[in-house]
Each structure stands twice: as C-alpha cells, then as structure tokens.
Motif scaffolding. Structure first.
Motif, PDB file in Angstrom:
ATOM      1  N   LYS A 170       5.090  -7.265  -3.816  1.00  0.00           N
ATOM      2  CA  LYS A 170       3.834  -6.537  -3.603  1.00  0.00           C
ATOM      3  C   LYS A 170       2.636  -7.474  -3.660  1.00  0.00           C
ATOM      4  O   LYS A 170       1.759  -7.450  -2.796  1.00  0.00           O
ATOM      5  N   ARG A 225       0.122  -8.571  -0.673  1.00  0.00           N
ATOM      6  CA  ARG A 225      -1.312  -8.304  -0.671  1.00  0.00           C
ATOM      7  C   ARG A 225      -2.103  -9.579  -0.389  1.00  0.00           C
ATOM      8  O   ARG A 225      -3.129  -9.555   0.275  1.00  0.00           O
ATOM      9  N   ILE A 266       1.276  -4.976   3.235  1.00  0.00           N
ATOM     10  CA  ILE A 266       1.367  -3.926   2.230  1.00  0.00           C
ATOM     11  C   ILE A 266       2.512  -4.201   1.274  1.00  0.00           C
ATOM     12  O   ILE A 266       2.442  -3.894   0.098  1.00  0.00           O
ATOM     13  N   ASN A 302       7.295  -0.450   0.812  1.00  0.00           N
ATOM     14  CA  ASN A 302       6.742   0.869   0.508  1.00  0.00           C
ATOM     15  C   ASN A 302       7.604   1.971   1.101  1.00  0.00           C
ATOM     16  O   ASN A 302       7.150   3.061   1.354  1.00  0.00           O
ATOM     17  N   LYS A 329       7.988   6.299  -3.772  1.00  0.00           N
ATOM     18  CA  LYS A 329       6.539   6.167  -3.681  1.00  0.00           C
ATOM     19  C   LYS A 329       6.145   4.723  -3.996  1.00  0.00           C
ATOM     20  O   LYS A 329       6.604   4.164  -4.998  1.00  0.00           O
ATOM     21  N   TYR A 330       5.325   4.127  -3.189  1.00  0.00           N
ATOM     22  CA  TYR A 330       4.908   2.733  -3.341  1.00  0.00           C
ATOM     23  C   TYR A 330       6.102   1.777  -3.428  1.00  0.00           C
ATOM     24  O   TYR A 330       6.007   0.720  -4.031  1.00  0.00           O
ATOM     25  N   LEU A 384       8.716   2.144  -5.250  1.00  0.00           N
ATOM     26  CA  LEU A 384       9.120   1.971  -6.649  1.00  0.00           C
ATOM     27  C   LEU A 384      10.632   1.945  -6.822  1.00  0.00           C
ATOM     28  O   LEU A 384      11.132   1.430  -7.816  1.00  0.00           O
ATOM     29  N   TYR A 402      -7.599  -4.578  -1.188  1.00  0.00           N
ATOM     30  CA  TYR A 402      -7.863  -3.251  -1.762  1.00  0.00           C
ATOM     31  C   TYR A 402      -9.237  -2.737  -1.369  1.00  0.00           C
ATOM     32  O   TYR A 402      -9.442  -1.539  -1.216  1.00  0.00           O
ATOM     33  N   GLN A 406       2.133   0.553   9.861  1.00  0.00           N
ATOM     34  CA  GLN A 406       3.413   1.108   9.409  1.00  0.00           C
ATOM     35  C   GLN A 406       4.122   1.698  10.604  1.00  0.00           C
ATOM     36  O   GLN A 406       3.911   2.849  10.959  1.00  0.00           O
TER      37      GLN A 406
END
Lengths: 390, 384, 220, 192
Positions: free
Chosen positions: B54, B58, B63, B66, B70-71, B73, C22, C38
C-alpha cells in the motif's frame, strides 16, 4: 574507485593468494528480469567481477527484412512500429523519409511539423522510460519507472487520439501523415509540453544528486570517444562520450533547421553521463516542441498526389533506384536502406538498428566491472529487443 | 488499558491455578507467551506485506491492492492461500535436506527474537538480563539459513546471492553491535526492560547526539541485516534474479518472506527499544506507543525501498567498514564525553554540543577520507 | 555537500508523492495525484480514432453488407489475416458478396490498413478489445457473421467518422443516381434515336448493363 | 566533393584501385581492395570518413553485393556509399572489423542472412539465427524448409472452406503430428 577495483582484480588474477579459485559462467537471460526482453549475456565471473561477456541475441528474430521484401511499401509501415516499440513514430518517420527520398516526394510543411512534434514526443517517452528502467536495473523498486510511466501515459493518450493506437501508431504515410492534428490535440500537446519541465525537475531531484545513484553510475562503464566512433555508436550514448554528432543537426532533415536547440555532451562517457545526457536531451526536445507548436500553421497534411507513384497508395511503385534514409531516433541513428526494382515490393529492405549496433561495445564496457554493473551498463545502452533481433 | 494484555494473561494463569496444581500455572504462563508470539509474528508479517504494498503504491501514485476485502484487507489471506496451494518445486540436483531445512532455519531465529522485545510495560516475554546479547546472537543465525538455501539450491545465482549475504551480514553485524554500546554505557545493563526504563520522562536516547547517530547506524545496519532495500543485494532481483531463494516456491518461499518481514519488525522494535524510548510515552497505552514507534520505523524502511536503488557489493562493504564502523567507534567516545560532561543530568548545553561537534567533525572527516564514493560534480556543455 | 543529502532530497520527493496521493484529486494529472484507473469498473474515455479489430458494416439487414468481396483488404493486409471467398449464384457466377470473410484475430495486428484501403467503406476498426478466449484456433478466428455490426454501432463508437462516411456514401449514391439518370436518359435518348432511325427495322436496342461503382475498382 | 572527384581523389592516392560509380556510390571492383580504400578514407584529411554507419548485403540473383555507408563525424557534410560485388557461390569479402569495430555485428548479420564470408572477422558466427541453422534466409532463392508443409489445423481449415488439399500434405501433416520423419513433398501447395 574504478582504479581500485582494477587493482583488486589483478590480485585475484595473479593467483598469489594461493587459493584455488574458479571462474563462474552465468547465463544472464534470456529469461532475466533486467535484460529488457529476451536477450542473453553469457558472463564469465571471477567472484563478482566480469571476465568476459558474450551477447547472444536472436530470440525475437522474425526476419523483419524478409517480411518487408514480400509486402508492399506501405504495408511495411505498421511493421516498422514493431521494431523499436517504444518509438513507433520515429520508426515511421525514418521509413517514410527513406521512401520519399526514393520516390522524390515533397512533403507539405504542416506534415513535416507534425512529424517533428510526434518524433520529439516519442523522444520524451523513450528517454523517461529508459531512465526509469535504468533505475530499476539498479534496484530501485519501480518508483522512477512509474513516475516516468505517469508522464508517458499522457503522451500516449495523445498518440492514441491522433493515430488510434498508443504504441503501434502506424501514423505516418508516404507524403505526409495519416490524419491531421486537430486544434484540440495541439492544445493537449501544448499542455503536456508545458507540464513536462515540472516533472523533469522532480525526476532530477529524485535521482540526479542521489548518492547511491551517483556511486552506481559514475565512472562505471566508461566508453571512450575513440572507441565510440570506431564502433559506430550513435545517439545519446555517443554524445555522452563527448562526440558532437546529432543527425538532426548534421542532416537537418525534415524541418529541424528551423529550430533553435543545442546538443548536450557528456564528459566521461560513463553510465551517469548517459543518464544525464538523456535528461538534458529531453529539455532540448521540449524547446523544439515549443517552437514547433508555435510555428505550425494550418495547411495540407498530405502531399498532392503528383508523382505517379502516389496516385494510388495501394499501387505505390517507386522508380528503380535505392535510398538510405536516416533519422536521429531516440536510441541513435535509425537508418533504412531500400533498393527498389520498380515493383510494388522492395527488392531489398534493410534496417540499420541503433540498439543492435550499440551493443557492439557491451563487452568492452563491462569487463573489469561487477555483475551488478554489467546490468546497469546494459540498461544505459538502451536496447529494445524488437529492434535488436528484428 | 495499559495493562490489558498483562491482565488477560494473569487471568488465564489464575484460572489454571484454581483448577490445576501450581506447576501447570507456570506452564500456562509460558504457553500463553509462546502462543501470543507465534500468532503475532506471522500476523505482523502478513499485514506488513499489505502495508508495504500500500505504502509503496501510494508513493508511486498507485492505489495498491484493493480487490480482496475492503481496502484489500484480506489480501494477505489470499496470498497465504495462494502460497499454500502452490506447487513446491525442488531442483533435481539440489541438496534436498539443506533445501528443506533452510527456510525453517531462517524463520526460527526471526521468531525467537520476539522473546526479548518489550512490547509494553511488563510485556516482555522473557526478561533476559542479557537481552541485547541474545538479540545480536540470534539475529545473526539467519545467515546460516540463507547460505544453506543458497548452497542447497545448486544454482549459480543462488550461490552469488548467498556469498553476498554472508559477507554483508558479517560486515554489518559489527557496526550494529558497536552502535548499541553507547546505550549500554548509558544504561549499564543488557536487559531490554532496563534500557526502556532508563528512557523514562522523554529521556529518549535519540534526543542526544550520540543517541541519534547510534539510532541511525543501528537502523541502517538493521536494514542491511534483514536484507531490505537499499541493502537487498542477497536477493537483488535485477541482477541475480532472486538470489538465495531463486529456486524456492510455494510455502518455502513464503517462509523466506515471513522471516524477512519479521526481522524487519524486530529490527524496528529493537531500534525503538534502544533509542526511541521503547513503550514510554504519554497518554496512550504503553503497547500502543511501542507499535506506533515501530511502525514509524517500518514506514521508513518502506520509504527507503520506494526511493533508493541498491548499492553495489563493494560499495556496501565500504559503507560498513569505512564509514559506519569508524563512526560508531567515534560514537562510543562521544558517549563517554557526554557522560562526563552531563553529570547525571539528561541535557546540559556542554554535554550536548561537545559530542555533537565531535561527531559532525568525524562525519566530515570520513567524508573526506571516502572521497572516491562521493558524487562528482559534472558539467555538461551544450553545443550546436 | 553532506553525504546523504541527495538521498534525503529524493526521499522528500517520494514522501510528497505519498502525501499528495491523499490530498490531490485522483486522475487530475497533477504531480503526486493517483493516476491509475480501476479497470473493469472504471474505464478511460474511448478515443474516437482508437482502433482495434476490424468489423464488417451493414446498413439495414445483415444480408446487405457493404462488402463486395473485392479482396483489396485481404491483399493489402500486412500480416495477411483476411480470407475472402466470393459468393456464387446458382449459375456459378461470382457475386459481389462475400461467402466467406474470415479474420484471424490472433494474426491481426490492428494496423487499420484494411479500413484505409477499403473503397466501399465496408470494413472499420472496432473499439472492442475484450475478446480474450480460451481457444486460439476456433474462438479467435472470426467468421463473416461474427464480424457483422450495424451502422448504428459504428455511429456510436465513432460519431464524427460515421457522419462523414454517411454523407460520403449519400453523395456517392446521389451522384450514382444522377449518373444513372443521365445514363438512363442518354440510353433513352439513344434508344429513342435508334428507335426512330431503326423504326422500320423494328429491332430493339436497350442497354441495361449495371453501372460500375464510382470508386476505384478492384486492381485485379 | 562530387562522386567523381572522390573517385579521382582515391585513385590518385591509391594507384591500382579500380572504382566504378554505380548509382550515387562507388563500386570497388576488386573486393580485396576494400580495406585499403576504407582505411584511406578514414585517415584522409579531406574526407575523414571515420564513421561506418551501415553494412549490409543485397542479393542481385547473379551476384551478391555488400553495401557500406560511410559518414564523417568530423567533417559533417560528406558521406560516401561503397559497394563490392562478389560471386554468389563464393562470397568472400575482406572484413572491416580491424578498421571499424562497428562492422562486427553487422558483418555477422550479413553472414547470417546472405552467407558472406568476411575474411579476417574475429568471430564470424550466426547472430540472429541459431547456431546450426542451414541456409541463408535473405537470399532470393532461399526456400523455407517447411514452407510447403501444412499444419493439420491448416488442412482442416482449408477443407472446411471447400479447398481440396493434396494427399501428400495430409500425409505430411499426419507424420509431423505423430513425430515421424518429415519429407519434403514434391507437389506445389494447393492453396490458391
């Protein structure tokens, strides 16, 4: 540092240590993460030091020249895209120029400007990706590559809008270009050109002064100017060795004589110079682009169909003769040698591929350096296997 | 909150005491610690892979994973399942025993080190009075595993990676231990708990000049110890494919990864303990402070990975022997000076400035001595 | 300069990118903003000129293709991935219609030359790119009926080109109609003249040879 | 300098070398003279053709031709194309590698594709084709060894579309499929 290493190698060589040492033959490639495709180097190592290096190629060989000799002139255009698949526009340009030379076609101004704009954009794309990959070869975890690709995408978007394809553009035609650039697309290019310096600054801050990059690159893989000339090295690699030879200036083909730009020259001819010359070349390319975008005027984008051979593109038959056209592709001198017998298909079609010939000095540059350096030196030559193997 | 886990353990032990004889309580106490660590280690590793992907993503304007959960995880679970069901390939000419043993021998020490990490107040599994020594000794055992993997694979790239790794581990062990010495001088104990206790009331060693330098050296050496970028020469993917684990697949490969990430965690945890005040901190529970600091350091590791290319093998050695080692020796001297000048107080201007001057001077001197490794300034003429 | 300063500067760049990922809006193109898309859920806007694999166009009914099986595209295709067989009527005379029109998508290199050379605006490059399949021999060899798409589809993916082609075709049709008219008139006049001249002989002379297409004809 | 002047210039300094202008280029009549000419051109103060851009072969059916493109990095205005013609059966050309390292790979490629024997080349091996490959694929009379062999898929496909396939081709495909020895069929390919 280089001197010190040489001394160390000598100690091993002399065998005075009394240890029973053995050389290690390693095949780097054809499946290796950093040979930029299916390229093989048979390296003999003494510890980590390269003793001999033999490039082995041909894994991607498809006899491009034979194919081109069996199809029409214009059908070769999409095949040239596949030579150096990073720079299809310059490949197109070289091929179109050669055939136009053969058929004596005059190209309208606007088409020339479009070609220059496209090939300079291509140069930006190529150089940023090369620097990114070079850093990958050094072991950076994709960050420079992805930063480079971020910018490359913007240029590829333009290519897609203009030609229909991101990488295999097939955009140029004999006598001009396939379609006109719209004002919208010109605006898009202008925006890219305006934004690019900020990215270059970022890229430079990320890398140029980085101590690790300097350690890995400086005084590694030194290519002396005499050897570079003797071995027919071209492109940024030659200029990094301090030789002032840029076909854009020498031949002044297309409309390059109308632009104000300089040629950056390297100091020592090592990997760092090769990297930094590319950075500076991009800045010069931006200058050319700015001028071209200012000077471009509306007009026809295809030559009038005056020569008989242009009447029907499908029946394109240049007169009997031969031509050698060359351009300053991002990787070096890309030349096409074509012999016509007056028929629809070329009698002889030869590609002088820059990355193929630039590989000549790979061994000379690598011997005495470490295995890790050999990888970086290969990366700094900037090869694309589509072009090397053809 | 602060003593939550300690209380849980005490409750469990108390529960067994009610039912079983005393010696069972001791066993339960040991078992609880072991189970906690054995669960924590792999869990940390799994989520570190996710965090790494992650964070690096970034930094690269992406991204990151994902898709699974969720995210992303649940990504580590998906990876784990994938690793488990993958075919385990052993090369025909490999030394099968070594090939099998190596991943185990790498994971075991990485897990053992957790025993002396003070995760919070009263939360050290084993409060050894030679904790630091234990840490240094155990964490260097991994080298044997790496070399076994390299040799057992019968692959040239693996052997190159193994040789690099051994040279690197041995070299970096020395400045690493040397950089701990100032802390031991200041605290007077080898116990990790004692070291943390000594840093109460914001007296973190990182705020002293020698502590800061020691922290940097220790952390850099630690990064080299666990083979992470920019010192990941043993598994340099761009040069020697994957180094010592070129010939590994499936779960064995995952074990190498697990060892790497767990040692990344222990190194960060140990840096926290030694220099960043361990679990000391206001307001928040102690264990949270420990994890916050540790993950901060792990973030720096990931940050390194996202930014830096790797060094060459001779430059790596040079950095250890010609730069870090002398600097850590000077650092010991600086600590002594600080001790004499500070007179039991944590901060006095003289005690702060004199070692600082010494260290800056020696840094500058080492830079001069290592001139060949310094970047050259180049001038690029622009001609017509 | 201190050793390590360059590294710190480089690390600053990556940290700024981390933070900006962000703070800045995704896809805004600013430095540091997230750039990825995506894919299956989000797609980049399609460019009109985007070309992928060819399709055959028909106007109203799938039976009346614009393609006349002239074989030009098959001959000009650089990798020769098009195979055309003309349809024959009962008498065995070849008709201006393809019986077989196969494109091997495993060979096709998306160059768009077929579209360029087609004199009848019958073949165009599609935007469809998700054609992955499990069998490369049967599933990726597209036959005539798989390749058929409507003119509406063409208008949908390439509105500007669609309009252009339609006006061109309409003009051609008009011109053809005019020419037909003229020819018919001429023929009538001729016939009338002939009839006048040869009224006594009472023979009939009438031409009903179908007019040639306006555009370039097959070089063969 | 025009081509004629260059010709005269070379002939003046290298007596005995026969040159003939052919289409904007000079044909060195005797291939053995080539290194001398190139060496002279490289060292010559006026021309300074010190950059060998391209080396390639051409097959003219009756003879093979080797084409050299020379440029100058010092004197940027002039370039020269040299060519030598050799017998198809015995294509011996002196190698330029001792003079220009840049010829190394290109000569290997010309050898690989056309079968030129470059005498004096340090390492004349195939470069793009694999070692042990027979034949020179760029020669005009080269026949691809399996150009008449149809795959079973091809045959099926052809038959499906109503093209009759000769018996030998089917047999051939079967034998290939079963890994049997392949024989060259005599007949022409039946596909239109």
């Amino acid at each position: 540092m280089f001197e010190k290493m040489r001394v160390k190698t000598k100690v091993i060589d002399s065998g005075k240590s009394g240890l029973d040492t053995q050389t290690l033959e390693v095949n780097v490639g054809p499946q290796h993460p950093s040979t930029h495709g299916v390229f093989r180097m048979t390296i003999v190592l003494d510890g980590e030091v390269v003793k001999s290096l033999r490039p082995v190629m041909g894994y991607l060989h498809r006899n491009h020249e034979q194919i081109a000799e069996n199809i029409t002139y214009s059908a070769s255009m999409p095949y040239t895209d596949r030579l150096d698949y990073f720079n299809s526009m310059s490949n197109n340009q070289a091929w179109a120029m050669t055939v136009e030379q053969l058929a004596e076609v005059e190209i309208p101004d606007r088409a020339e400007y479009i070609r220059v704009i496209m090939s300079e954009l291509t140069r930006l794309v190529n150089h940023v990706s090369v620097i990114g990959f070079l850093l990958n070869d050094m072991g950076a975890f994709f960050t420079p590559t992805l930063f480079a690709f971020r910018e490359r995408e913007k240029v590829l978007d333009v290519f897609e809008a203009v030609s229909g394809s991101r990488m295999m553009c097939n955009y140029l035609r004999f006598g001009g270009v396939n379609r006109d650039l719209t004002d919208d697309q010109l605006g898009q290019i202008k925006k890219i050109v305006a934004d690019f310096p900020a990215f270059l600054d970022e890229f430079e801050t990320l890398l140029a002064q980085n101590e690790i990059v300097c350690m890995r690159c400086q005084n590694v893989g030194v290519l002396p100017a005499e050897l570079a000339i003797n071995a027919s090295i071209t492109g940024p690699m030659l200029r990094a060795s301090g030789v002032n030879y840029d076909i854009r200036k020498v031949d002044q083909y297309s409309v390059y004589d109308r632009f104000e730009f300089k040629i950056p020259l390297g100091e020592k001819g090592d990997v760092y110079d090769r990297y930094y010359v590319r950075m500076l070349e991009m800045r010069e390319s931006l200058k050319i682009l700015n001028q071209a975008l200012e000077q471009i005027e509306p007009g026809p984008f295809m030559a009038p169909k005056v020569p008989a051979c242009l009447k029907n593109p499908r029946n394109f038959k240049p007169p009997v003769g031969e031509a050698y056209g060359r351009v300053e592709a991002p990787k070096g001198e890309l030349g096409f040698y074509v012999v016509s017998d007056g028929s629809k298909e070329p009698w002889r079609y030869h590609v002088r591929a820059p990355s193929f010939i630039n590989l000549t000095v790979l061994e000379a540059m690598c011997i005495g350096y470490k295995l890790a350096d050999a990888i970086v030196i290969l990366g700094s030559i900037d090869i694309v296997l589509g072009e090397v193997d053809r | 909150m602060d003593q939550m886990f300690v209380n849980i353990k005490a409750a469990l032990v108390g529960l067994s005491d009610k039912v079983f004889p005393d010696w069972v309580g001791v066993l339960v106490s040991i078992a609880v610690s072991i189970v906690a660590i054995a669960l924590l280690g792999p869990l940390i590793m799994m989520y570190l892979t996710l965090i790494e992907r992650k964070v690096v993503a970034r930094m690269q304007n992406r991204i990151g994973p994902n898709r699974v959960g969720k995210y992303g995880l649940l990504q580590p679970l998906a990876d784990g399942v994938k690793m488990l069901i993958k075919e385990d390939i052993v090369p025909r000419n490999a030394d099968k025993v070594l090939h099998l043993l190596a991943p185990i021998l790498i994971v075991a020490p990485a897990l053992l080190v957790f025993a002396v990490l003070p995760f919070g107040r009263n939360m050290t599994a084993v409060d050894l009075n030679v904790g630091i020594l234990f840490f240094a000794a155990i964490s260097s055992i991994g080298t044997i595993g790496i070399f076994m993997a390299a040799w057992g694979s019968n692959n040239k790239f693996s052997v190159l990676g193994g040789m690099r790794s051994v040279a690197q581990m041995i070299s970096y062990e020395i400045p690493m231990v040397m950089s701990v010495v100032p802390v031991l001088l200041a605290v007077g104990s080898l116990s990790t708990n004692a070291i943390v206790e000594a840093q109460a009331d914001w007296h973190w060693f990182v705020f002293t000049p020698w502590g800061f330098l020691g922290c940097v050296i220790f952390f850099l050496c630690g990064v080299a110890e666990c083979n992470r970028s920019p010192f990941d020469l043993a598994e340099a993917e761009s040069e020697i494919i994957a180094g010592f684990h070129t010939e590994y697949s499936g779960m064995k490969f995952a074990l190498f990864y697990m060892a790497e990430f767990m040692s990344a965690f222990t190194i960060s945890g140990m840096t926290t303990t030694l220099f960043l005040g361990g679990w000391q901190g206001p307001l928040l529970p102690s264990w949270l402070w420990f994890f916050l600091k540790t993950y901060g350091l792990i973030f720096i590791m990931l940050w390194f990975r996202a930014t830096l290319p790797r060094l060459r093998v001779d430059q790596l050695m040079a950095l250890a022997w010609k730069f870090l080692l002398p600097l850590s020796l000077v650092n010991i001297v600086a600590t002594c000076i600080w001790h004499f000048l500070s007179d039991e107080a944590f901060f006095t201007p003289a005690a702060f400035l004199v070692p600082l001057a010494l260290l800056v001077f020696s840094y500058w001197g080492l830079m001069k001595l290592n001139q060949p490794y310094m970047p050259e300034k180049r001038v690029y003429p622009l001609v017509d | 300069m201190f050793f390590g300063l360059g590294i710190l500067r480089g690390m600053n760049i990556t940290l700024m990118n981390f933070i900006r990922s962000y703070t800045r809006k995704r896809g805004s193109g600013e430095i540091g903003a997230l750039t990825t898309v995506q894919y299956p859920e989000e797609r980049l806007p399609e460019k009109e000129k985007f070309r992928n694999f060819p399709f055959l166009i028909y106007d109203d009914k799938p039976e009346d293709l614009r393609c006349v099986a002239c074989d030009i595209c098959a001959q000009d295709c650089p990798p020769r991935c098009i195979y055309i067989v003309k349809e024959t009527d009962e008498a065995g005379k070849p008709m201006k219609k393809p019986a077989v029109f196969d494109i091997d998508f495993t060979v096709c290199m998306n160059c768009g030359i077929c579209e360029e050379v087609c004199p009848f605006d019958a073949i165009f490059m599609d935007h469809e790119f998700e054609i992955a399949d499990s069998d490369r021999h049967d599933k990726l060899l597209y036959h005539r009926d798989d390749l058929l798409k409507t003119n509406e589809h063409f208008h949908k993916i390439r509105p500007n080109d669609g309009r252009e082609v339609d006006t061109r075709l309409a003009e051609a049709k008009e011109a053809k109609a005019k020419k037909d008219e003229a020819r018919k008139k001429a023929a009538e006049a001729k016939a009338a003249a002939k009839a006048k001249a040869e009224a006594e002989k009472a023979t009939e002379a009438k031409e009903d040879k179908p007019p040639e297409t306006e555009k370039e004809s097959d070089p063969q | 300098m025009t081509l004629d002047e260059v010709k005269r210039h070379i002939e003046k300094h290298l007596p005995g070398v026969a040159l003939k202008p052919v289409r904007e280029s000079l044909l060195v009549e005797n291939p053995l003279d080539l290194p001398r000419v190139v060496e002279f051109l490289k060292a010559d103060g006026v021309l300074q053709l010190n950059y060998l851009s391209s080396v390639t072969g051409v097959d003219y059916l009756t003879f093979l031709e080797c084409v050299y493109h020379l440029y100058s990095m010092e004197n940027k205005t002039y370039s020269l194309q040299l060519r030598v013609r050799v017998d198809r059966e015995n294509p011996h050309v002196p190698s330029l590698v001792p003079i220009f390292r840049g010829a190394e790979f290109q000569e290997r490629e010309a050898y690989d594709m056309y079968g030129f024997q470059f005498d004096g080349h340090p390492d004349l091996r195939r470069i793009l084709m694999w070692d042990g490959y027979v034949g020179y694929p760029m020669r005009k009379d080269y026949k691809q060894e399996d150009s008449e062999v149809l795959d079973r898929d091809d045959i099926e496909w052809l038959q499906k579309h109503g093209v009759s396939v000769a018996e030998e081709h089917i047999k051939m495909a079967e034998s290939l499929q079963t890994g049997g020895e392949s024989e060259q069929p005599e007949s022409e390919q039946t596909e239109g």
